[in-house]
Design a protein around this motif. Structure first.
Motif, PDB file in Angstrom:
ATOM      1  N   ASN A  55     -12.642 -12.637 -20.191  1.00  0.00           N
ATOM      2  CA  ASN A  55     -11.700 -11.723 -20.828  1.00  0.00           C
ATOM      3  C   ASN A  55     -11.831 -11.841 -22.342  1.00  0.00           C
ATOM      4  O   ASN A  55     -11.510 -12.863 -22.930  1.00  0.00           O
ATOM      5  CB  ASN A  55     -10.281 -12.096 -20.355  1.00  0.00           C
ATOM      6  CG  ASN A  55      -9.182 -11.651 -21.320  1.00  0.00           C
ATOM      7  OD1 ASN A  55      -9.340 -10.684 -22.061  1.00  0.00           O
ATOM      8  ND2 ASN A  55      -8.060 -12.354 -21.289  1.00  0.00           N
TER       9      ASN A  55
ATOM     10  N   SER B 243      -5.829  -9.364 -25.188  1.00  0.00           N
ATOM     11  CA  SER B 243      -6.393 -10.504 -24.461  1.00  0.00           C
ATOM     12  C   SER B 243      -5.314 -11.327 -23.757  1.00  0.00           C
ATOM     13  O   SER B 243      -5.534 -11.827 -22.653  1.00  0.00           O
ATOM     14  CB  SER B 243      -7.209 -11.384 -25.408  1.00  0.00           C
ATOM     15  OG  SER B 243      -6.406 -11.793 -26.493  1.00  0.00           O
TER      16      SER B 243
ATOM     17  N   ALA C 195      -5.072 -11.798 -19.760  1.00  0.00           N
ATOM     18  CA  ALA C 195      -5.052 -13.167 -19.223  1.00  0.00           C
ATOM     19  C   ALA C 195      -3.872 -13.340 -18.268  1.00  0.00           C
ATOM     20  O   ALA C 195      -4.012 -13.921 -17.190  1.00  0.00           O
ATOM     21  CB  ALA C 195      -4.972 -14.176 -20.368  1.00  0.00           C
TER      22      ALA C 195
ATOM     23  N   HIS D  62     -10.958 -16.959 -20.971  1.00  0.00           N
ATOM     24  CA  HIS D  62     -10.142 -16.038 -21.760  1.00  0.00           C
ATOM     25  C   HIS D  62     -10.322 -16.340 -23.248  1.00  0.00           C
ATOM     26  O   HIS D  62     -10.083 -17.464 -23.683  1.00  0.00           O
ATOM     27  CB  HIS D  62      -8.659 -16.185 -21.389  1.00  0.00           C
ATOM     28  CG  HIS D  62      -8.394 -15.965 -19.933  1.00  0.00           C
ATOM     29  ND1 HIS D  62      -8.387 -14.707 -19.366  1.00  0.00           N
ATOM     30  CD2 HIS D  62      -8.149 -16.838 -18.921  1.00  0.00           C
ATOM     31  CE1 HIS D  62      -8.138 -14.817 -18.064  1.00  0.00           C
ATOM     32  NE2 HIS D  62      -7.992 -16.098 -17.767  1.00  0.00           N
TER      33      HIS D  62
END
Ligand SMILES: Cc1cc2nc3c(=O)[nH]c(=O)nc-3n(C[C@H](O)[C@H](O)[C@H](O)COP(=O)(O)OP(=O)(O)OC[C@H]3O[C@@H](n4cnc5c(N)ncnc54)[C@H](O)[C@@H]3O)c2cc1C
Length: 252
Positions: A50, A56, A60, A222
């Motif tokens: 990600n 973001s 996540a 992430h």
């Protein structure tokens, strides 16, 4: 744009499929698979990386990660130096950074195309993609205002934040900041340019995460904070993430 086009060209030549206009709207986990839904299709994956910038943290959380930061959007606005005055800036001119504040401060940059841009400032945006002052997303703004870290940050940086807001609205104040670097610059030498929005990860205690924050889980990575020079360093960061993926996902 040209760099992105070149990367697209090289990646597609190696069999990578790039889907554009495909916002991930939900992520579901089924036995051994991750289903990423977009408005047109569902992409099934075994692993997920990600790097959704301004979203973001949202992505996540969609993927079930425990995220201890929230992205607060800060617009960075630019002025452009008029073509006939560009010769007063012959290189890149930066201020000495303030270690208390991760944003660099307005600076002057001669671009590869010969234009000279001045900026950016750092103004709280009222939408994650708030590229203009008037762009407001009520739900995203409410999310920012409901976050404890936002108020902690506001308490800590209210003076700087108010000044940035004032400088965003006042060309005179913006030019005054630039004159510290180039005293010969006059207000009539600059015109308003474009803007970008920084995806700034903010901790619950109000501190601004000033380094890269990359979280690796068993089947997902992430990228929760990728500040400048994230663009310049993108190939090196990509290599780092590829290495992390090989290790975490046991791909070797
Ligand atoms: C004003 C400004 C000036 C900057 N100057 C510099 C500089 O001089 N040098 C430098 O190196 N860096 C600079 N940066 C920083 C640089 O832009 C970032 O470090 C870099 O863009 C981070 O890359 P990224 O891939 O993590 O995120 P991004 O570039 O933000 O890319 C995220 C991508 O994810 C997509 N996305 C978001 N949500 C979803 C979703 N739900 N589903 C699918 N896709 C999604 C977005 O559309 C976007 O394409 C600057 C940033 C700003 C704002």
């Amino acid at each position: 744009k040209e760099v992105a086009a070149a990367m697209t060209h090289e990646l597609t030549a190696r069999g990578v499929v790039i889907e554009t206009s495909a916002r991930a709207t939900s992520i579901a986990r089924t036995a051994g698979a991750i289903d990423i839904a977009t408005p047109r299709t569902v992409v099934r994956a075994r692993r997920l990386v990600n790097c959704a910038g301004l979203y973001s943290d949202v992505v996540a959380r969609m993927a079930g990660a425990r995220v201890d930061v929230r992205i607060i959007p800060f617009r960075g606005e630019y002025y452009m130096i008029r073509p006939e005055r560009r010769d007063i800036v012959r290189g890149l001119i930066y201020p000495v950074p303030d270690p208390e504040f991760p944003f660099l401060g307005v600076h002057l940059t001669r671009t590869v195309h010969g234009e000279v841009e001045a900026g950016p400032n750092a103004v709280l945006a009222f939408a994650r993609e708030g590229y203009r002052f008037g762009r407001v997303s009520p739900s995203e703004l409410a999310g920012t205002l409901a976050y404890r870290g936002f108020w902690q940050m506001a308490r800590r940086y209210w003076r700087m934040g108010s000044y940035e807001m004032y400088r965003s609205l006042s060309k005179g104040a913006f030019v005054q900041a630039l004159q510290r670097l180039v005293p010969a610059l006059r207000p009539e030498d600059v015109t308003r340019g474009g803007a970008g929005v920084r995806a700034q990860a903010v901790s619950p205690d109000g501190s601004l995460v000033d380094d890269f924050r990359i979280v690796a889980e068993a089947d997902a990575i992430h990228v929760l904070n990728a500040p400048s020079p994230g663009a310049t360093a993108s190939l090196a960061i990509g290599r780092h993430i590829a290495g992390l993926a090989a290790e975490t996902f046991d791909l070797t």
